[in-house]
Write a protein that holds these residues in place. Structure first.
Motif, PDB file in Angstrom:
ATOM      1  N   ARG A  43      66.669  39.623  29.140  1.00 27.57           N
ATOM      2  CA  ARG A  43      66.315  38.517  28.252  1.00 27.57           C
ATOM      3  C   ARG A  43      65.098  37.726  28.728  1.00 27.57           C
ATOM      4  N   GLN A  44      64.625  37.984  29.920  1.00 32.06           N
ATOM      5  CA  GLN A  44      63.463  37.270  30.436  1.00 32.06           C
ATOM      6  C   GLN A  44      62.216  37.635  29.641  1.00 32.06           C
ATOM      7  N   MET A  45      61.429  36.647  29.268  1.00 28.95           N
ATOM      8  CA  MET A  45      60.160  36.869  28.560  1.00 28.95           C
ATOM      9  C   MET A  45      59.060  37.050  29.597  1.00 28.95           C
ATOM     10  N   ILE A  46      58.391  38.189  29.540  1.00 23.65           N
ATOM     11  CA  ILE A  46      57.383  38.535  30.541  1.00 23.65           C
ATOM     12  C   ILE A  46      56.048  38.780  29.836  1.00 23.65           C
ATOM     13  N   LEU A  47      55.010  38.100  30.269  1.00 19.22           N
ATOM     14  CA  LEU A  47      53.688  38.323  29.684  1.00 19.22           C
ATOM     15  C   LEU A  47      53.160  39.693  30.114  1.00 19.22           C
ATOM     16  N   VAL A  48      52.762  40.481  29.137  1.00 18.91           N
ATOM     17  CA  VAL A  48      52.223  41.811  29.418  1.00 18.91           C
ATOM     18  C   VAL A  48      50.701  41.765  29.476  1.00 18.91           C
ATOM     19  N   ILE A  49      50.096  41.138  28.464  1.00 23.38           N
ATOM     20  CA  ILE A  49      48.650  41.156  28.369  1.00 23.38           C
ATOM     21  C   ILE A  49      48.186  40.039  27.456  1.00 23.38           C
ATOM     22  N   ARG A  50      46.960  39.563  27.685  1.00 28.84           N
ATOM     23  CA  ARG A  50      46.395  38.468  26.904  1.00 28.84           C
ATOM     24  C   ARG A  50      44.965  38.821  26.506  1.00 28.84           C
ATOM     25  N   GLN A  51      44.609  38.464  25.291  1.00 29.20           N
ATOM     26  CA  GLN A  51      43.267  38.739  24.776  1.00 29.20           C
ATOM     27  C   GLN A  51      42.646  37.448  24.245  1.00 29.20           C
ATOM     28  N   GLU A  52      41.433  37.178  24.666  1.00 26.99           N
ATOM     29  CA  GLU A  52      40.711  36.029  24.135  1.00 26.99           C
ATOM     30  C   GLU A  52      39.976  36.469  22.876  1.00 26.99           C
TER      31      GLU A  52
ATOM     32  N   THR B  82      75.901  22.627  14.829  1.00 28.80           N
ATOM     33  CA  THR B  82      76.371  23.385  13.673  1.00 28.80           C
ATOM     34  C   THR B  82      76.305  24.882  13.996  1.00 28.80           C
ATOM     35  N   SER B  83      77.019  25.672  13.241  1.00 25.61           N
ATOM     36  CA  SER B  83      77.062  27.111  13.505  1.00 25.61           C
ATOM     37  C   SER B  83      75.682  27.751  13.368  1.00 25.61           C
ATOM     38  N   SER B  84      74.823  27.166  12.542  1.00 24.83           N
ATOM     39  CA  SER B  84      73.472  27.716  12.362  1.00 24.83           C
ATOM     40  C   SER B  84      72.598  27.516  13.601  1.00 24.83           C
ATOM     41  N   GLN B  85      73.086  26.718  14.537  1.00 22.61           N
ATOM     42  CA  GLN B  85      72.353  26.499  15.780  1.00 22.61           C
ATOM     43  C   GLN B  85      72.804  27.442  16.887  1.00 22.61           C
ATOM     44  N   THR B  86      73.712  28.335  16.571  1.00 26.38           N
ATOM     45  CA  THR B  86      74.036  29.415  17.497  1.00 26.38           C
ATOM     46  C   THR B  86      72.798  30.269  17.689  1.00 26.38           C
ATOM     47  N   SER B  87      72.351  30.389  18.933  1.00 26.62           N
ATOM     48  CA  SER B  87      71.072  31.044  19.184  1.00 26.62           C
ATOM     49  C   SER B  87      70.868  31.181  20.689  1.00 26.62           C
ATOM     50  N   VAL B  88      69.765  31.800  21.044  1.00 28.43           N
ATOM     51  CA  VAL B  88      69.303  31.793  22.426  1.00 28.43           C
ATOM     52  C   VAL B  88      68.111  30.851  22.498  1.00 28.43           C
ATOM     53  N   GLN B 104      51.855  30.778  28.649  1.00 26.91           N
ATOM     54  CA  GLN B 104      53.170  30.141  28.679  1.00 26.91           C
ATOM     55  C   GLN B 104      54.118  30.992  29.509  1.00 26.91           C
ATOM     56  N   TYR B 105      54.825  30.329  30.409  1.00 28.76           N
ATOM     57  CA  TYR B 105      55.824  30.983  31.239  1.00 28.76           C
ATOM     58  C   TYR B 105      57.198  30.523  30.764  1.00 28.76           C
ATOM     59  N   PHE B 106      58.107  31.477  30.700  1.00 27.47           N
ATOM     60  CA  PHE B 106      59.401  31.208  30.088  1.00 27.47           C
ATOM     61  C   PHE B 106      60.526  31.149  31.110  1.00 27.47           C
ATOM     62  N   GLY B 107      61.504  30.300  30.795  1.00 34.27           N
ATOM     63  CA  GLY B 107      62.739  30.300  31.535  1.00 34.27           C
ATOM     64  C   GLY B 107      63.606  31.477  31.123  1.00 34.27           C
TER      65      GLY B 107
END
Lengths: 114, 115
Positions: A43-52, B82-88, B104-107
């Motif tokens: 489930r981790q989101m990993i950046l693969v590549i970026r384009q300007e 609400t049930s519609s807020q079931t999500s990741v 952007q770096y993600f958790g």
């Protein structure tokens, strides 16, 4: 408004082969970037590549490269020498504006067959 | 890896109860974001912050509020789930919007189930 479209919900590739994932986008921003993110089963989101967008040269990161066609608003991802670890959901995204918020496509689920 | 911690990682709650999700970063990045991920929709922006006490709405902000009292913490609150807020739910951070700073770096995400 910005939109990102990934028209391939699922793709499959043989190990060691090459696969291309498609992405088209629409944006009113004059200065923007395009991204490919990978989401494995963890489930981790990993950046693969970026384009300007203002760079005509296509970005490359090891086995991953893009084909950026600005006039056609197309941004495809090519994975060469596919490996089992490449199996994941791949998301195309674009940003723009002062807030840098991302607009994502709906994703392409890539399966890699041994 | 970017130092981003989301808590809790999983939560099950009942309709009508308040829920708060926390995002904590150790990178001192200015921008923080909350996204939700649903099948067929990819990730969609709920709210974002561009500094302490500076927040704004994203495309799916109804039913959600946020707060940022410190650079390192960004809280997402469902006032009455609400049930519609079931999500990741994903938190993301970025240093800025300039070249080389707009990644952007993600958790790791929080899976929320509202029954």
């Amino acid at each position: 408004a910005q939109t990102v479209t990934q028209s391939q919900p699922e793709m499959s590739v043989q190990e060691a082969e090459t696969v291309t994932l498609s992405c088209t986008y629409d944006t009113s921003e004059s200065d923007y970037y395009l991204f490919w993110y990978k989401q494995p089963p963890s489930r981790q989101m990993i950046l693969v590549i970026r384009q300007e967008a203002y760079k005509q040269q296509n970005a490359t990161e090891n086995r991953f490269s893009v084909n950026f066609q600005k006039a056609a608003k197309s941004f495809s991802l090519k994975i060469s020498d596919s490996q089992l670890g490449d199996a994941a959901m791949y998301f195309c995204a674009t940003n723009g504006g002062a807030t840098n918020k991302l607009i994502f496509g709906t994703g392409t689920l890539l399966a890699v067959q041994p | 890896d970017a130092g981003i911690t989301q808590s809790p990682r999983h939560k099950v709650t009942e309709t009508g109860t308040p829920v708060t999700l926390r995002c904590h970063q150790t990178e001192n990045h200015r921008y923080m974001y909350w996204y939700r991920q649903d099948p067929g929709h990819g990730l969609r922006l709920i709210h974002y912050s561009y500094g302490v006490k500076d927040t704004d709405k994203g495309e799916v902000s109804d039913g959600y509020s946020v707060s940022r009292s410190k650079t390192e913490d960004f809280l997402l609150t469902l006032e009455s789930a609400t049930s519609s807020q079931t999500s990741v739910y994903f938190c993301a951070i970025s240093e800025g919007q300039l070249v080389a700073k707009n990644i952007q770096y993600f958790g790791a995400g929080t899976r929320l189930s509202v029954l």
